[in-house]
Design an enzyme around this catalytic site. Sequence first.
Site, PDB file in Angstrom:
ATOM      1  N   ASP A  92      11.153   1.598  11.823  1.00 44.51           N
ATOM      2  CA  ASP A  92      10.912   0.204  12.202  1.00 44.51           C
ATOM      3  C   ASP A  92      10.941   0.073  13.734  1.00 44.51           C
ATOM      4  OD1 ASP A  92      10.741  -2.625  10.805  1.00 44.51           O
ATOM      5  OD2 ASP A  92      12.145  -2.887  12.455  1.00 44.51           O
ATOM      6  N   TYR A 107      10.930  -9.110  18.671  1.00 39.43           N
ATOM      7  CA  TYR A 107       9.523  -9.329  18.297  1.00 39.43           C
ATOM      8  C   TYR A 107       8.769  -9.997  19.436  1.00 39.43           C
ATOM      9  CZ  TYR A 107      10.484  -8.170  13.414  1.00 39.43           C
ATOM     10  OH  TYR A 107      10.829  -7.524  12.257  1.00 39.43           O
ATOM     11  N   HIS A 120      10.282   1.108   3.192  1.00 40.32           N
ATOM     12  CA  HIS A 120      10.432   0.940   4.635  1.00 40.32           C
ATOM     13  C   HIS A 120      11.832   1.288   5.156  1.00 40.32           C
ATOM     14  CE1 HIS A 120       9.489  -0.762   8.502  1.00 40.32           C
ATOM     15  NE2 HIS A 120      10.455  -1.646   8.424  1.00 40.32           N
TER      16      HIS A 120
END
Length: 477
Positions: free
Chosen positions: A248, A392, A449
């Site tokens: 990630d 982000y 993930h």
Amino acid sequence: MEKSKSNKSKTTQKKCKFRSCCAILPTIVVLFVAYMSYKVYDVMRAPEMPDLDLDEWWGPPSTKVLQDTSIKQFKIEFSDMMLKDLRSRLSDYQRMKKTKNMDNTAWTYGVNVEWFQTFVNYWNTKYNFTERLKYLNQYDHFKTNIQGLGIHYVRVKPKVADNVKVLPLLLLHGWPGSVKEFYEAIPHLITPRVDHDFVFEVVVPELPGFGYSDTAAKPGLSPAVMGVVMRNLMQRLGFKQYYVQGGDFGFLVGSSMATLFPNEVLGFHTNLAMVLAAKPLLVWALGSFWPSLVEDKFTNRMFPLSERLGFYMEETGYMHLQCTKPDTIGLALSSSPAALASYLLEKFVIGTNPNEKFNVDGGLGRYNIDDLIDDFMIYWVTGSISTSMRIYKEWVRNFPVENAMHNTPTAVPTWCLQLKYEIAYLPEFMLRWKYTNLLGVTPMEEGGHFAAFEMPQVFANDIINAVKKFREFQIKK
Ligand SMILES: *[C@@H]1O[C@H](CO)[C@@H](O)[C@H](O)[C@H]1NC(C)=O
């Protein structure tokens, strides 16, 4: 013969009626081709490597004169006051009148309320805070100040005989992760095995803004720039050279470290290898005309492209939100532990196996519920959900730097674990454009993930195998 000649002259005559056009058209075509070639070249060539300040101060400016470079022991604490408050907020949720799910919607409209009520009930009445706190503190925790930020990390030294080589390994979590992500994998990594002569000493930090690590006081600390902070942490701990693992956002941070510090990173292992550069993305798009030419074996991990794009449209709304207004959604999630958990649980459902959203339990049976709650506790107790989501925003804001990372090849030996339901997939030959010494990949027919969390043993074994290959490669060199 004669006939064709006359035909030809006729055509020439006819064409010449548009003489000016005859002259301009080729010119336009040539200019257009030249322009397009330049554009393609411009997109394909590696942007210049950014000049990052290795000592940039990310804490409040006033703290700069007092930097304390010592390393302090640290313990996670659940205070009675915090626990009382948490329980009362969970009870508030349990008392609330809840919107029921429509029939047979499971997790397709978002969190499944019916399942979630059972979850909150477990958290409030069965989750053993005392025991889990002990579990979280089973490893040695520390904090040290790097570039103005208190960085929290776990460090585990193996107990081994002198003839076993101890290799430093940095493990980097992503969002919504924490040090907790690696807890079950650590024992596999620090235990010697008969079939190889090394073992790891692991360093597991929390990225700035996550858990007990401080958040930046000013904008700009994007994943690549966090790579500098993590590198300085390893230097502080005395590791001049080390191995790096990341998934990630930890992948973006680790990949940047391999790109920026190729003489320090001995090898890079990732469970999410994605190269967000024009060339692979273009080839992926063009590949939809003939998918098997791009990826023969795992075609359905990339194609049909329309299906993949549909998946991204449906499942990445949170990303758009966090890339733009992280503090707003962060404030909402900081006000209620139930809200926080529902938001994060939905990410675990989709990330682990998106097909499970059609089932009431969302496939969360693959996890131990205590393990998930431990992770949410770290976010709740530290109130760090807002600051964790800022990664982000920084990621998209700092595009020139992040883009340069994807476009600059690195020769650091690399290995990729490719689990079945990972959110993105690229075939080996494309990964090699960025990782010129990609020594191999491990494709799996299960898993998603959150590799370290979901399959700690597989995850650890793959790192060990990769490092074996990295060491053989270095000897050959
Ligand atoms: C929680 O765990 C502690 C320590 O293991 C134990 O002493 C205690 O009885 C447990 N509490 C409950 C309610 O199970």
